[in-house]
Design a protein around this motif. Sequence first.
Motif, PDB file in Angstrom:
ATOM      1  N   ASN A  62       8.525   7.959   1.347  1.00  0.00           N
ATOM      2  CA  ASN A  62       7.568   6.865   1.563  1.00  0.00           C
ATOM      3  C   ASN A  62       6.414   6.997   0.579  1.00  0.00           C
ATOM      4  OD1 ASN A  62       8.078   7.109   5.091  1.00  0.00           O
ATOM      5  ND2 ASN A  62       8.781   5.464   3.763  1.00  0.00           N
ATOM      6  N   THR A  63       6.078   5.887  -0.097  1.00  0.00           N
ATOM      7  CA  THR A  63       4.917   5.926  -0.996  1.00  0.00           C
ATOM      8  C   THR A  63       3.616   5.998  -0.201  1.00  0.00           C
ATOM      9  OG1 THR A  63       4.840   3.508  -1.113  1.00  0.00           O
ATOM     10  CG2 THR A  63       6.074   4.671  -2.852  1.00  0.00           C
ATOM     11  N   HIS A  64       3.593   5.410   0.989  1.00  0.00           N
ATOM     12  CA  HIS A  64       2.438   5.496   1.887  1.00  0.00           C
ATOM     13  C   HIS A  64       2.830   4.893   3.230  1.00  0.00           C
ATOM     14  CE1 HIS A  64       2.155   1.475   0.160  1.00  0.00           C
ATOM     15  NE2 HIS A  64       1.174   1.130   0.980  1.00  0.00           N
ATOM     16  N   THR A  65       1.917   4.978   4.193  1.00  0.00           N
ATOM     17  CA  THR A  65       2.316   4.619   5.566  1.00  0.00           C
ATOM     18  C   THR A  65       1.868   3.225   6.005  1.00  0.00           C
ATOM     19  OG1 THR A  65       0.389   5.828   6.329  1.00  0.00           O
ATOM     20  CG2 THR A  65       2.526   6.941   6.500  1.00  0.00           C
ATOM     21  N   ALA A  72      11.647   0.610   8.415  1.00  0.00           N
ATOM     22  CA  ALA A  72      13.001   0.953   8.875  1.00  0.00           C
ATOM     23  C   ALA A  72      13.190   2.460   8.974  1.00  0.00           C
ATOM     24  CB  ALA A  72      14.057   0.341   7.943  1.00  0.00           C
ATOM     25  N   ASP A  73      12.139   3.237   8.723  1.00  0.00           N
ATOM     26  CA  ASP A  73      12.263   4.704   8.768  1.00  0.00           C
ATOM     27  C   ASP A  73      12.868   5.177  10.090  1.00  0.00           C
ATOM     28  OD1 ASP A  73      10.774   4.578   6.413  1.00  0.00           O
ATOM     29  OD2 ASP A  73       9.476   6.250   6.957  1.00  0.00           O
ATOM     30  N   GLY A  74      12.223   4.788  11.189  1.00  0.00           N
ATOM     31  CA  GLY A  74      12.620   5.272  12.513  1.00  0.00           C
ATOM     32  C   GLY A  74      14.020   4.837  12.894  1.00  0.00           C
ATOM     33  N   LEU A  92       2.273  12.055   8.059  1.00  0.00           N
ATOM     34  CA  LEU A  92       3.163  12.479   9.151  1.00  0.00           C
ATOM     35  C   LEU A  92       2.710  12.040  10.551  1.00  0.00           C
ATOM     36  CD1 LEU A  92       4.630  13.804   6.876  1.00  0.00           C
ATOM     37  CD2 LEU A  92       4.569  15.961   8.102  1.00  0.00           C
ATOM     38  N   PRO A  93       1.416  12.193  10.895  1.00  0.00           N
ATOM     39  CA  PRO A  93       0.995  11.724  12.225  1.00  0.00           C
ATOM     40  C   PRO A  93       1.212  10.214  12.421  1.00  0.00           C
ATOM     41  CG  PRO A  93      -0.704  13.098  11.211  1.00  0.00           C
ATOM     42  CD  PRO A  93       0.325  12.829  10.153  1.00  0.00           C
ATOM     43  N   ILE A  94       1.038   9.454  11.351  1.00  0.00           N
ATOM     44  CA  ILE A  94       1.230   7.991  11.457  1.00  0.00           C
ATOM     45  C   ILE A  94       2.714   7.674  11.618  1.00  0.00           C
ATOM     46  CG2 ILE A  94       0.904   5.767  10.289  1.00  0.00           C
ATOM     47  CD1 ILE A  94      -1.539   7.092   8.875  1.00  0.00           C
ATOM     48  N   LEU A  95       3.550   8.379  10.871  1.00  0.00           N
ATOM     49  CA  LEU A  95       5.003   8.155  11.013  1.00  0.00           C
ATOM     50  C   LEU A  95       5.460   8.451  12.442  1.00  0.00           C
ATOM     51  CD1 LEU A  95       6.498   9.708   7.738  1.00  0.00           C
ATOM     52  CD2 LEU A  95       6.151   7.302   8.273  1.00  0.00           C
ATOM     53  N   SER A  96       4.901   9.495  13.026  1.00  0.00           N
ATOM     54  CA  SER A  96       5.400   9.894  14.357  1.00  0.00           C
ATOM     55  C   SER A  96       4.784   9.074  15.484  1.00  0.00           C
ATOM     56  CB  SER A  96       5.157  11.393  14.588  1.00  0.00           C
ATOM     57  OG  SER A  96       3.779  11.642  14.602  1.00  0.00           O
ATOM     58  N   ASP A  97       3.656   8.412  15.209  1.00  0.00           N
ATOM     59  CA  ASP A  97       3.020   7.607  16.253  1.00  0.00           C
ATOM     60  C   ASP A  97       2.331   6.389  15.623  1.00  0.00           C
ATOM     61  OD1 ASP A  97       1.812   6.637  18.521  1.00  0.00           O
ATOM     62  OD2 ASP A  97       0.254   8.187  18.601  1.00  0.00           O
ATOM     63  N   PRO A  98       3.128   5.462  15.101  1.00  0.00           N
ATOM     64  CA  PRO A  98       2.530   4.335  14.367  1.00  0.00           C
ATOM     65  C   PRO A  98       1.559   3.509  15.227  1.00  0.00           C
ATOM     66  CG  PRO A  98       4.911   4.365  14.097  1.00  0.00           C
ATOM     67  CD  PRO A  98       4.586   5.391  15.137  1.00  0.00           C
ATOM     68  N   ALA A 118       8.983   7.948  13.541  1.00  0.00           N
ATOM     69  CA  ALA A 118       9.921   8.734  12.727  1.00  0.00           C
ATOM     70  C   ALA A 118       9.355  10.130  12.508  1.00  0.00           C
ATOM     71  CB  ALA A 118      10.148   8.039  11.378  1.00  0.00           C
ATOM     72  N   ARG A 119      10.225  11.020  12.117  1.00  0.00           N
ATOM     73  CA  ARG A 119       9.834  12.419  11.888  1.00  0.00           C
ATOM     74  C   ARG A 119       9.802  12.665  10.370  1.00  0.00           C
ATOM     75  NH1 ARG A 119      14.059  13.775  13.574  1.00  0.00           N
ATOM     76  NH2 ARG A 119      15.072  14.616  11.761  1.00  0.00           N
ATOM     77  N   GLY A 120       8.630  12.973   9.848  1.00  0.00           N
ATOM     78  CA  GLY A 120       8.475  13.153   8.407  1.00  0.00           C
ATOM     79  C   GLY A 120       8.456  14.612   7.989  1.00  0.00           C
TER      80      GLY A 120
END
Length: 273
Positions: A62-65, A72-74, A92-98, A118-120
């Motif tokens: 990912n270039t950024h969150t 579509a990551d998750g 990572l925190p944003i990916l796991s709890d958008p 998702a898990r980064g």
Amino acid sequence: MLNISRFDQVTRFDLARTLAGRGRYWTTAYLVDGLLVDTGCAHTAPELLRALKDASLHRIVNTHTHEDHIGADGLLQRLHPDLEILAHPLALPILSDPRGKQPLQPYRRLFWCWPEPARGTPVSDKEVIETRHHRFQVIYTPGHSLDHVCIYELVQGWLFSGDLFVGGQDRALGAMYDIWHIITSLKRVADLPLKTLFPGSARVRKDPREEIRSKISYLEDLGDCILTLHDQGRYVRAITRLICGAPMPVELITLGHFSRRHLVLSYLGMNQV
Ligand SMILES: [Zn+2]
């Protein structure tokens, strides 16, 4: 809505939510040698999934969150539990709890919306991501967001620039962006021997260095003008009118979250980052 095109060994996916029969606010994902760079927004995740059905997909970076790049990551990771998603440590925190970590204004929910969690896996600056035929270097490029990275292919001179560079002459900026960091990051990539630029939206550019340099000059000149007017005692409202011209439709759509005023405030170090 999804359009697919090819550039050499790179497959490009242009993705946008369809509203009233038209794709609105396109973002772009790229697949190269099993590495997927960004994944569009949540609204278009099922379409991207179908398009990737027969593709060889080994990893995502990912270039950024921002939600229009991780949509579509998750979903992809739920279908392929071993799929690794590489990103800046701050991502990572944003990916796991958008939903919890990235509040979205109404326009962002309408056009892009929250993705599945998702898990980064964190990547460091200058780390090299190896695929079967290529080596991609991670380059930290904060400014558009704190967790922004560009992905640079070391032999071909490809740069996947996310939202750091999409061309044009900015007259407005997002509330959380830092224009001085954007300029520093642009200088960092402009020094690379680039041959092709693959932006997070807008067209692919061949030999992009001159265009990046002219964007840096434009942004620096704009900053000089704004700082001079501020030193002369002009108010932000007056500087905005003088430098950035007439109101823009995007300010109405975003209810001021993306605006000429935020561009001026960022130059003055008064934006909330
Ligand atoms: Zn963005």
